[in-house]
Design an enzyme around this catalytic site. Structure first.
Site, mmCIF file in Angstrom:
data_model
loop_
_atom_site.group_PDB
_atom_site.id
_atom_site.type_symbol
_atom_site.label_atom_id
_atom_site.label_comp_id
_atom_site.label_asym_id
_atom_site.label_seq_id
_atom_site.Cartn_x
_atom_site.Cartn_y
_atom_site.Cartn_z
ATOM 1 N N HIS A 96 -6.034 2.597 -4.531
ATOM 2 C CA HIS A 96 -6.808 3.650 -5.192
ATOM 3 C C HIS A 96 -6.049 4.967 -5.079
ATOM 4 O O HIS A 96 -5.188 5.131 -4.212
ATOM 5 C CB HIS A 96 -8.190 3.795 -4.551
ATOM 6 N N HIS A 106 -1.447 10.076 -4.090
ATOM 7 C CA HIS A 106 -0.676 8.936 -3.596
ATOM 8 C C HIS A 106 -1.495 7.652 -3.654
ATOM 9 O O HIS A 106 -2.720 7.687 -3.696
ATOM 10 C CB HIS A 106 -0.240 9.179 -2.149
#
Length: 243
Positions: A171, A18
């Site tokens: 990220h 995710h």
């Protein structure tokens, strides 16, 4: 991710891949009905905000080099390019569902202290209204004072813009772990596994970028997750597909 997990000691937690858009979203967790309403409202508005972004990108999420930090939640991760549309989306969500609700709540505490009390930990919380009231009980608290929020909205927009430029760090985490530092032997094994899996060299080099690798995606699923306690205990409160 599953292959990389086996390289780290202590059975690191498993989690879905995710990109975290923001944290500290304000929702009511005390009343299940209000929780459901908050979750639906936030996810619906987020999907609309995402769909309103300019369609001038091939991939909203574009992966860059593999990196590592001391932090548990950033032990091993793909950097994500700060695409202007991704940054704009994060700014909108931060403004509407983190900064503005918090600032309005703080102002409400100042304007209507009678509506709040302290919990056992000394935190300021809203008073819970009793469903039943007898003649012997004290009368209801005075009516809440209303106040203009336009100034708070303006400031929230400024704060969100500053956050998106200076703090937003998109990220894609690959492993959560407390191990530090990652020694050279382990780092070489990590790079080899990622390179073999993706058929791409120099995954930790600055020359490795989305333009070369082509890794990324557009669309997916937006999820609102209650991240309390152990990673394995995190709860998905709701989700919505976006395309």
């Amino acid at each position: 991710m599953g292959s990389l997990n086996t390289l780290f000691p202590g059975q690191p937690p498993r989690f879905e891949p995710h990109i975290t858009i923001t944290t500290n979203i304000m929702i009511d967790l005390d009343d299940p009905n209000k929780t459901r309403d908050d979750v639906d409202r936030i996810l619906s508005a987020s999907a609309v905000a995402l769909s309103s972004l300019p369609k001038n990108h091939d991939k909203l999420v574009r992966l860059g080099r593999v990196n590592s930090q001391r932090k548990f939640f950033k032990k091993l991760y793909f950097q994500v390019d700060s695409d202007p549309n991704l940054v704009s989306f994060a700014r909108i969500i931060r403004e509407l569902f983190v900064i503005l609700p918090h600032d309005i709540e703080e102002e409400n505490i100042k304007q209507n202290p009678q509506l709040y009390t302290k919990d056992s930990n000394g935190n300021t919380v809203k008073r819970k209204l009793s469903k039943k009231r007898t003649k012997s009980q004290s009368p209801p608290a005075q009516e809440a004072k209303q106040f203009d929020t336009s100034g708070l909205q303006y400031l929230a927009a400024q704060k969100a813009a500053d956050w998106s430029l200076n703090e937003f760090d998109p990220h894609l985490s690959l492993v959560y772990s407390n191990i530090h530092p990652i020694d050279n032997a382990l780092w070489r094994t990590i790079k080899t596994r990622i390179s073999d899996y993706l058929d791409i060299d120099n995954v930790d080099s600055d020359s490795f970028n989305s333009g070369v690798s082509g890794l990324g995606w557009d669309g997916g699923v937006l999820k609102l997750v209650l991240c309390e306690g152990d990673v394995n205990d995190w709860i998905v409160l709701g989700s919505v597909d976006v395309h």
